[in-house]
Design an enzyme around this catalytic site. Structure first.
Site, PDB file in Angstrom:
ATOM      1  N   HIS A 129      46.535 -73.896 -16.752  1.00  0.00           N
ATOM      2  CA  HIS A 129      46.391 -72.557 -17.324  1.00  0.00           C
ATOM      3  C   HIS A 129      45.153 -72.429 -18.204  1.00  0.00           C
ATOM      4  O   HIS A 129      45.081 -71.572 -19.085  1.00  0.00           O
ATOM      5  CB  HIS A 129      47.673 -72.147 -18.055  1.00  0.00           C
ATOM      6  CG  HIS A 129      48.678 -71.576 -17.101  1.00  0.00           C
ATOM      7  ND1 HIS A 129      48.982 -72.189 -15.912  1.00  0.00           N
ATOM      8  CD2 HIS A 129      49.413 -70.443 -17.122  1.00  0.00           C
ATOM      9  CE1 HIS A 129      49.862 -71.455 -15.262  1.00  0.00           C
ATOM     10  NE2 HIS A 129      50.146 -70.385 -15.978  1.00  0.00           N
ATOM     11  N   ASP A 198      52.859 -68.140 -27.163  1.00  0.00           N
ATOM     12  CA  ASP A 198      53.500 -66.895 -26.730  1.00  0.00           C
ATOM     13  C   ASP A 198      54.112 -67.027 -25.341  1.00  0.00           C
ATOM     14  O   ASP A 198      55.016 -66.277 -24.982  1.00  0.00           O
ATOM     15  CB  ASP A 198      52.463 -65.758 -26.656  1.00  0.00           C
ATOM     16  CG  ASP A 198      51.961 -65.356 -28.030  1.00  0.00           C
ATOM     17  OD1 ASP A 198      52.546 -65.801 -29.029  1.00  0.00           O
ATOM     18  OD2 ASP A 198      50.972 -64.607 -28.087  1.00  0.00           O
ATOM     19  N   GLU A 312      52.599 -61.475 -35.823  1.00  0.00           N
ATOM     20  CA  GLU A 312      51.417 -61.324 -34.952  1.00  0.00           C
ATOM     21  C   GLU A 312      50.932 -59.885 -35.067  1.00  0.00           C
ATOM     22  O   GLU A 312      51.356 -59.130 -35.940  1.00  0.00           O
ATOM     23  CB  GLU A 312      51.747 -61.680 -33.491  1.00  0.00           C
ATOM     24  CG  GLU A 312      51.841 -63.172 -33.238  1.00  0.00           C
ATOM     25  CD  GLU A 312      51.614 -63.548 -31.773  1.00  0.00           C
ATOM     26  OE1 GLU A 312      51.218 -62.673 -30.965  1.00  0.00           O
ATOM     27  OE2 GLU A 312      51.837 -64.732 -31.431  1.00  0.00           O
TER      28      GLU A 312
HETATM   29  P1  FAD Z   1      45.673 -77.429 -18.462  1.00  0.00           P
HETATM   30  O1  FAD Z   1      44.908 -76.206 -18.171  1.00  0.00           O
HETATM   31  O2  FAD Z   1      46.312 -78.108 -17.324  1.00  0.00           O
HETATM   32  O3  FAD Z   1      44.772 -78.473 -19.278  1.00  0.00           O
HETATM   33  C1  FAD Z   1      44.033 -78.056 -20.402  1.00  0.00           C
HETATM   34  C2  FAD Z   1      43.211 -79.226 -20.945  1.00  0.00           C
HETATM   35  O4  FAD Z   1      44.087 -80.213 -21.480  1.00  0.00           O
HETATM   36  C3  FAD Z   1      42.375 -79.939 -19.866  1.00  0.00           C
HETATM   37  O5  FAD Z   1      41.203 -80.425 -20.432  1.00  0.00           O
HETATM   38  C4  FAD Z   1      43.274 -81.091 -19.454  1.00  0.00           C
HETATM   39  O6  FAD Z   1      42.548 -82.170 -18.928  1.00  0.00           O
HETATM   40  C5  FAD Z   1      43.941 -81.433 -20.774  1.00  0.00           C
HETATM   41  N1  FAD Z   1      45.288 -81.954 -20.595  1.00  0.00           N
HETATM   42  C6  FAD Z   1      46.291 -81.431 -19.862  1.00  0.00           C
HETATM   43  N2  FAD Z   1      47.380 -82.207 -19.965  1.00  0.00           N
HETATM   44  C7  FAD Z   1      47.056 -83.228 -20.777  1.00  0.00           C
HETATM   45  C8  FAD Z   1      47.743 -84.358 -21.270  1.00  0.00           C
HETATM   46  N3  FAD Z   1      49.004 -84.607 -20.939  1.00  0.00           N
HETATM   47  N4  FAD Z   1      47.090 -85.211 -22.098  1.00  0.00           N
HETATM   48  C9  FAD Z   1      45.805 -84.986 -22.454  1.00  0.00           C
HETATM   49  N5  FAD Z   1      45.095 -83.935 -21.995  1.00  0.00           N
HETATM   50  C10 FAD Z   1      45.725 -83.071 -21.180  1.00  0.00           C
HETATM   51  N6  FAD Z   1      47.609 -71.016 -26.106  1.00  0.00           N
HETATM   52  C11 FAD Z   1      48.124 -70.913 -27.338  1.00  0.00           C
HETATM   53  O7  FAD Z   1      47.829 -71.722 -28.218  1.00  0.00           O
HETATM   54  N7  FAD Z   1      48.992 -69.894 -27.649  1.00  0.00           N
HETATM   55  C12 FAD Z   1      49.406 -68.993 -26.732  1.00  0.00           C
HETATM   56  O8  FAD Z   1      50.182 -68.117 -27.045  1.00  0.00           O
HETATM   57  C13 FAD Z   1      48.904 -69.107 -25.418  1.00  0.00           C
HETATM   58  N8  FAD Z   1      49.311 -68.258 -24.460  1.00  0.00           N
HETATM   59  C14 FAD Z   1      48.821 -68.400 -23.193  1.00  0.00           C
HETATM   60  C15 FAD Z   1      49.284 -67.526 -22.207  1.00  0.00           C
HETATM   61  C16 FAD Z   1      48.822 -67.637 -20.919  1.00  0.00           C
HETATM   62  C17 FAD Z   1      49.318 -66.683 -19.870  1.00  0.00           C
HETATM   63  C18 FAD Z   1      47.848 -68.631 -20.613  1.00  0.00           C
HETATM   64  C19 FAD Z   1      47.291 -68.725 -19.232  1.00  0.00           C
HETATM   65  C20 FAD Z   1      47.375 -69.492 -21.581  1.00  0.00           C
HETATM   66  C21 FAD Z   1      47.868 -69.389 -22.885  1.00  0.00           C
HETATM   67  N9  FAD Z   1      47.448 -70.243 -23.893  1.00  0.00           N
HETATM   68  C22 FAD Z   1      47.971 -70.136 -25.150  1.00  0.00           C
HETATM   69  C23 FAD Z   1      46.404 -71.247 -23.649  1.00  0.00           C
HETATM   70  C24 FAD Z   1      47.012 -72.591 -23.315  1.00  0.00           C
HETATM   71  O9  FAD Z   1      47.636 -73.174 -24.435  1.00  0.00           O
HETATM   72  C25 FAD Z   1      45.931 -73.572 -22.854  1.00  0.00           C
HETATM   73  O10 FAD Z   1      45.178 -73.035 -21.811  1.00  0.00           O
HETATM   74  C26 FAD Z   1      46.572 -74.863 -22.410  1.00  0.00           C
HETATM   75  O11 FAD Z   1      45.591 -75.826 -22.197  1.00  0.00           O
HETATM   76  C27 FAD Z   1      47.307 -74.623 -21.134  1.00  0.00           C
HETATM   77  O12 FAD Z   1      48.176 -75.674 -20.883  1.00  0.00           O
HETATM   78  P2  FAD Z   1      48.150 -76.318 -19.454  1.00  0.00           P
HETATM   79  O13 FAD Z   1      49.287 -77.260 -19.448  1.00  0.00           O
HETATM   80  O14 FAD Z   1      48.108 -75.326 -18.379  1.00  0.00           O
HETATM   81  O15 FAD Z   1      46.765 -77.116 -19.575  1.00  0.00           O
END
Ligand code: FAD
Length: 565
Positions: A129, A198, A312
């Site tokens: 994400h 969120d 918020e």
């Molecule tokens: P990914 O996109 O899979 O990875 C993000 C980064 O973290 C990459 O660099 C990856 O290599 C690294 N990573 C992933 N897993 C690990 C691991 N286990 N160990 C070490 N590194 C790792 N953020 C907020 O803070 N608050 C919010 O309310 C919020 N709302 C969101 C709502 C939506 C609809 C979306 C799309 C994003 C939102 N985000 C929010 C952002 C979100 O927290 C970050 O984009 C987060 O990185 C997404 O998590 P993911 O598991 O999809 O990570």
């Protein structure tokens, strides 16, 4: 084994590797080198780790009973790992690795670290994400943390009460989604994590690599302030347990560390008794100073019934009040007196707060809410209230997702921009950005704005925040609608506005820092980290000396692709 390798390189990879690694280099020599490299990569991983490879369905069936991780070059896996929520960049890895646990992740990273030629790029992917390819690994291996391993009920840890901590915690897999953590802890003792995002379809490791924030952060701090211990697979392939007292450099460095120091395979998360229900309240402001003064007053309240649990807010241009994807709240079921807003043109601001309650406090919740609202300066007649179960409140954005998916509006480009803005400059930001760059319009999606207390953020973590006691998150969560008739909603227009917002912040010396940062050049990263850069670079050299991990963030020079060497 050689047959398997041949299968790998002859079928699905030929096309996919061309996409990223060899675009523009179509001569036979480059392709030959590519194939040699892939044979090398795959055989290195197989021989070093004994990993099974899944080049095609038949082989997958043959390997069905094999334990341990699985290295896949299936086109569907490669395609999934090559994109993210942002839909702005695509880079294909050579392979996707599905681990069964931390030992598999460690074995893969160790093999990549040991490979001659400077290492192989490895990126953990939580739920993908990210916005700008942060979890991608062009020419390397993506570790699928989220889909690759689903804890069976029998394997999951249960919440534990710790007398030392004076509360409960739970150990979870780094790829676990927060929604699954919530459902599990609720079912086992009516407990829940304290600090949220969120949206709950994000992985634990993904949000802990950033910060993880929502309206509870003013009180509990971000999610990274609510973790007691981690297991991290470093860039050398070692599994290291770390906490405040045990390997603290790695612990704090990995929290907010953008995946640079290691892959989080286990996190010990603080829990609290979950409330049963939530009174969810929104109120509108036309005066920005009153809006932010009230928000800042609310986040200064820290005790019991005399505070809201969640604070918020968001920007609503009057034109976007109804159409905003987070505004289903202002539905006909709500006794909304939108007529009272007729004379307000331009920008409005919506405060959003919640009061949690359960059976023991149900009798006083109205009184508590009244008392808190009574001290605020919103526009009279614009208080909208909903009452719902706690889980439904936490999972609210997923409902919006389902609606957007139905309309084909979820899998579209998301040029999101998240900024931390110091409280002392938030009024300048309002006039320069909301009323300036955006021209009092909020085309394209929600714009969140809410303050947090810096003392709830541990300065030893890697996340970068402004140097003020209070700073705001301003999140431009806008979607570009392909073929939109309104040119203001096109990807180009939204990206141009993002650039203008960043330029304004630079020129006006706002002192903003990007959250979920996306910088292109190393000097930009150095400026982002400021005086913390030297420490971060030292930790990187110590824990990921070949700079193989999370190369999609683009912070450090990555191991060269064969094609570049
Ligand atoms: P990914 O996109 O899979 O990875 C993000 C980064 O973290 C990459 O660099 C990856 O290599 C690294 N990573 C992933 N897993 C690990 C691991 N286990 N160990 C070490 N590194 C790792 N953020 C907020 O803070 N608050 C919010 O309310 C919020 N709302 C969101 C709502 C939506 C609809 C979306 C799309 C994003 C939102 N985000 C929010 C952002 C979100 O927290 C970050 O984009 C987060 O990185 C997404 O998590 P993911 O598991 O999809 O990570």
């Amino acid at each position: 084994m050689q047959e398997e390798i041949d299968l790998v390189i002859s079928e699905p990879l030929a096309g996919s590797v061309q996409y990223e690694m060899f675009r523009g280099q179509r001569n036979g020599w480059a392709m030959a080198r590519c194939l040699v490299f892939m044979v090398f990569l795959v055989s290195c991983l197989i021989s070093t780790v004994g990993l099974p490879v899944e080049p095609a369905d038949e082989v997958a069936m043959q390997l069905g009973g094999v334990g341990g991780g699985r290295l896949s070059v299936e086109p569907s896996d490669l395609t999934e790992a090559s994109r993210d929520f942002g839909r702005l960049t695509m880079s294909e890895p050579l392979a996707v690795f599905h681990p069964r646990g931390a030992e598999d992740v460690a074995a893969l990273v160790k093999a990549a670290y040991a490979s001659p030629g400077g290492g192989i790029r490895v990126s953990a992917r939580g739920h993908g994400h990210s916005i700008s390819g942060q979890a991608q690994a062009p020419g390397g291996v993506v570790v699928d943390m989220s889909h690759g391993w689903r804890a069976e009920a029998a394997e999951r840890a249960l919440p534990v009460y710790s007398p030392d901590l004076g509360g409960h915690y739970i150990d979870v897999w780094g790829g676990e989604l927060w929604i699954d953590v919530l459902n599990w802890t609720l079912a086992h003792g009516g407990l829940a994590p304290r600090s949220w995002t969120d949206y709950l379809y994000l992985s634990v490791g993904g949000t802990l690599s950033n910060a993880g924030i929502s309206g509870q952060a003013f009180h509990h701090g971000p999610q990274i302030s609510n973790v007691y211990e981690l297991d991290v697979v470093t860039g050398k392939g070692e599994v290291v347990t770390c906490s405040e007292s045990n390997n603290p450099d790695l612990f704090f460095g990995a929290l907010g560390g953008l995946g640079q120091l290691g892959i989080i395979t286990r996190a010990r998360i603080a829990l609290e008794p979950a409330p049963h229900r939530v009174r969810w309240i929104r109120a509108l402001y036309s005066n920005f100073t009153e809006f932010t003064a009230d928000q800042e007053r609310l986040i200064s309240l820290q005790h019991g019934s005399r505070r809201f649990e969640y604070v918020e807010g968001f920007v609503v241009a009057a034109e976007g009040l109804i159409n905003n994807w987070r505004s289903s709240f202002f539905s006909p079921q709500n006794p909304v007196k939108l007529s009272s807003l007729k004379h307000h043109s331009g920008v409005l601001y919506c405060l959003e707060v919640t009061k949690n309650y359960d059976d023991s406090t149900a009798g006083t919740v109205d009184q508590d809410v009244e008392a808190l609202l009574g001290e605020l300066n919103f526009i009279p007649g614009t208080v909208f209230t909903t009452d719902l179960p706690y889980v439904d409140f936490l999972d609210r954005v997923h409902k919006a997702e389902l609606k957007l998916r139905d309309k084909g509006m979820w899998e579209v480009p998301h040029p999101w921009l998240n900024l931390f803005v110091p409280a002392s400059r938030i009024a300048d930001f309002d006039s320069g950005v909301f009323r300036g760059v955006l021209g009092s319009r909020t085309a394209g999606g929600p714009i969140l704005i809410y303050p947090m207390n810096k003392h709830k953020w541990d300065p030893r973590s890697s996340v970068v925040t402004p140097e003020e006691d209070v700073f705001y998150l301003v999140a431009f969560l806008r979607s570009a609608v392909p073929g939109a008739t309104d040119p203001a909603k096109s990807l180009e227009a939204l990206e141009r506005q993002n650039r203008e917002i960043l330029e304004f912040c630079d020129e006006a010396g706002i002192g903003a820092k990007q959250y979920l940062p996306n910088h292109k050049a190393q000097r930009e990263w150095e400026a982002h980290f400021g005086e913390r850069w030297a420490r971060f670079a030292r930790l990187k050299a110590e824990f990921d000396p070949r700079a193989m991990l999370a190369t999609g963030q683009g912070i450090f020079d990555s191991p060269p692709l064969l094609a570049e060497s």
